[in-house]
Design a protein around this motif. Structure first.
Motif, PDB file in Angstrom:
ATOM      1  N   THR A 159      79.039  52.577 -31.349  1.00 33.56           N
ATOM      2  CA  THR A 159      79.187  51.726 -30.155  1.00 33.56           C
ATOM      3  C   THR A 159      78.994  50.234 -30.424  1.00 33.56           C
ATOM      4  OG1 THR A 159      76.843  52.115 -29.682  1.00 33.56           O
ATOM      5  CG2 THR A 159      78.430  53.513 -28.514  1.00 33.56           C
ATOM      6  N   SER A 160      78.468  49.845 -31.585  1.00 36.20           N
ATOM      7  CA  SER A 160      78.077  48.434 -31.770  1.00 36.20           C
ATOM      8  C   SER A 160      79.265  47.492 -31.910  1.00 36.20           C
ATOM      9  CB  SER A 160      77.179  48.284 -33.000  1.00 36.20           C
ATOM     10  OG  SER A 160      77.933  48.465 -34.189  1.00 36.20           O
ATOM     11  N   GLY A 161      80.391  48.019 -32.399  1.00 32.35           N
ATOM     12  CA  GLY A 161      81.541  47.148 -32.626  1.00 32.35           C
ATOM     13  C   GLY A 161      81.315  46.185 -33.784  1.00 32.35           C
ATOM     14  N   ARG A 162      80.235  46.374 -34.546  1.00 29.61           N
ATOM     15  CA  ARG A 162      79.952  45.461 -35.650  1.00 29.61           C
ATOM     16  C   ARG A 162      80.787  45.795 -36.883  1.00 29.61           C
ATOM     17  NH1 ARG A 162      73.685  43.923 -36.443  1.00 29.61           N
ATOM     18  NH2 ARG A 162      74.431  44.017 -38.587  1.00 29.61           N
ATOM     19  N   ALA A 163      81.324  44.737 -37.487  1.00 31.19           N
ATOM     20  CA  ALA A 163      82.226  44.917 -38.637  1.00 31.19           C
ATOM     21  C   ALA A 163      81.498  45.476 -39.849  1.00 31.19           C
ATOM     22  CB  ALA A 163      82.872  43.586 -38.990  1.00 31.19           C
ATOM     23  N   ASP A 164      80.144  45.466 -39.806  1.00 30.24           N
ATOM     24  CA  ASP A 164      79.404  45.929 -40.984  1.00 30.24           C
ATOM     25  C   ASP A 164      78.639  47.232 -40.751  1.00 30.24           C
ATOM     26  OD1 ASP A 164      77.561  44.804 -39.264  1.00 30.24           O
ATOM     27  OD2 ASP A 164      76.545  43.615 -40.793  1.00 30.24           O
ATOM     28  N   ASP A 165      78.863  47.895 -39.608  1.00 31.50           N
ATOM     29  CA  ASP A 165      78.227  49.195 -39.369  1.00 31.50           C
ATOM     30  C   ASP A 165      79.147  50.334 -39.816  1.00 31.50           C
ATOM     31  OD1 ASP A 165      75.824  48.216 -38.455  1.00 31.50           O
ATOM     32  OD2 ASP A 165      76.267  48.467 -36.327  1.00 31.50           O
ATOM     33  N   ASN A 166      79.670  50.257 -41.031  1.00 30.06           N
ATOM     34  CA  ASN A 166      80.486  51.342 -41.590  1.00 30.06           C
ATOM     35  C   ASN A 166      79.972  51.667 -42.985  1.00 30.06           C
ATOM     36  OD1 ASN A 166      82.003  49.705 -43.718  1.00 30.06           O
ATOM     37  ND2 ASN A 166      82.324  48.521 -41.851  1.00 30.06           N
ATOM     38  N   GLU A 167      80.329  52.865 -43.469  1.00 33.49           N
ATOM     39  CA  GLU A 167      79.775  53.362 -44.745  1.00 33.49           C
ATOM     40  C   GLU A 167      79.774  52.308 -45.847  1.00 33.49           C
ATOM     41  OE1 GLU A 167      78.066  55.765 -45.777  1.00 33.49           O
ATOM     42  OE2 GLU A 167      78.274  57.276 -44.213  1.00 33.49           O
ATOM     43  N   GLU A 168      80.923  51.673 -46.023  1.00 32.68           N
ATOM     44  CA  GLU A 168      81.062  50.785 -47.178  1.00 32.68           C
ATOM     45  C   GLU A 168      80.164  49.552 -47.064  1.00 32.68           C
ATOM     46  OE1 GLU A 168      84.783  48.771 -49.426  1.00 32.68           O
ATOM     47  OE2 GLU A 168      85.113  50.623 -48.300  1.00 32.68           O
TER      48      GLU A 168
END
Ligand code: UDP
Ligand code: MG
Length: 227
Positions: A159-168
């Protein structure tokens, strides 16, 4: 005219004296750093402290994202690429944003108590901020294991929409934390200026510990003045 290096209007990195001394009176500022790995719960616990103790919450990451999205910012692209890569934005930018936000809060509300969340994450920032802006009162370190933080970030990423809240990006942020931010905590620890709280339990449990320390540090004394 005072010598150039004594001019408080100089950008922070060029100043040789802190802009403020520690405290809550005129020409002073009370700063507590809040550190912890990505997903340790810094933002959540800061919101509690703001509610109960009247601090102003300044998240370095939020200030950077705001600057990144500000039309006409000369740093937008630079910030975007650093955040995506989980790298630390050059300190000049972050320190200036923090200092501007502190000055804005002081002139708007006279509040001089700041929780600085997610900063300093690298030694150069830590030294320069304390040398040029204000020495911190202490660092609240939210101590959490990687697995718990990872789970929280993946959850937040929904839900955060943050570009850095993904695995990589998360992987890179963890590496940056271990290599660059943990040494900052160790540095302050050596100076006996760290309050460490176990951040693996529930939000309420963690906040109880945080509160105990704030009371012990005499910060209830500041309760209610200037908010
Ligand atoms: N960041 C930075 N300098 C700072 C604080 C944050 O460059 O002093 C950047 C860095 O790329 C970091 C990102 O902003 O990974 C997100 O920081 P934030 O504090 O929002 O992340 P959190 O720790 O809350 O997950
Ligand atoms: Mg945060």
């Amino acid at each position: 005219m005072p010598p150039l290096e004594d001019n408080p209007a100089l950008p922070a990195p060029n100043r040789t004296q802190p802009l403020f001394s520690p405290g809550t009176s005129k020409d002073q500022a009370l700063v507590i750093f809040v550190l912890g790995g990505p997903g340790a719960g810094k933002g959540t616990q800061c919101a509690n402290v703001v509610r109960d103790y009247g601090f102003k919450h300044l998240s370095a990451g939020d200030l950077l994202r705001e600057e990144q999205d500000r039309p006409g910012s000369e740093f937008g692209e630079l910030i975007r690429s650093y955040i995506k890569e989980g790298q630390i934005v050059p300190m000049e930018v972050t320190i200036q944003l923090l200092e501007n936000a502190m000055n804005a809060e002081i002139s708007k509300t006279q509040n001089r108590k700041f929780l600085i969340d997610g900063f300093p994450r690298k030694m150069d920032q830590a030294l320069k901020f304390e040398e040029a802006v204000v020495p911190s009162k202490f660092t609240l370190f939210l101590d959490c294991d990687d697995q718990t933080m990872h789970e929280r970030l993946i959850d937040r990423g929904k839900t955060s929409g943050r570009a850095d809240d993904n695995e990589e990006s998360i992987k890179k942020r963890f590496r940056t934390f271990v290599e660059q931010s943990r040494p900052v905590v160790e540095h302050f620890e050596k100076e006996d200026r760290v309050v460490k709280v176990d951040a693996t339990t529930s939000k309420e449990e963690v906040y109880k510990r945080v509160q105990e320390h704030f009371e012990k540090e005499g910060l209830c004394f500041y309760y209610g003045d200037a908010k």
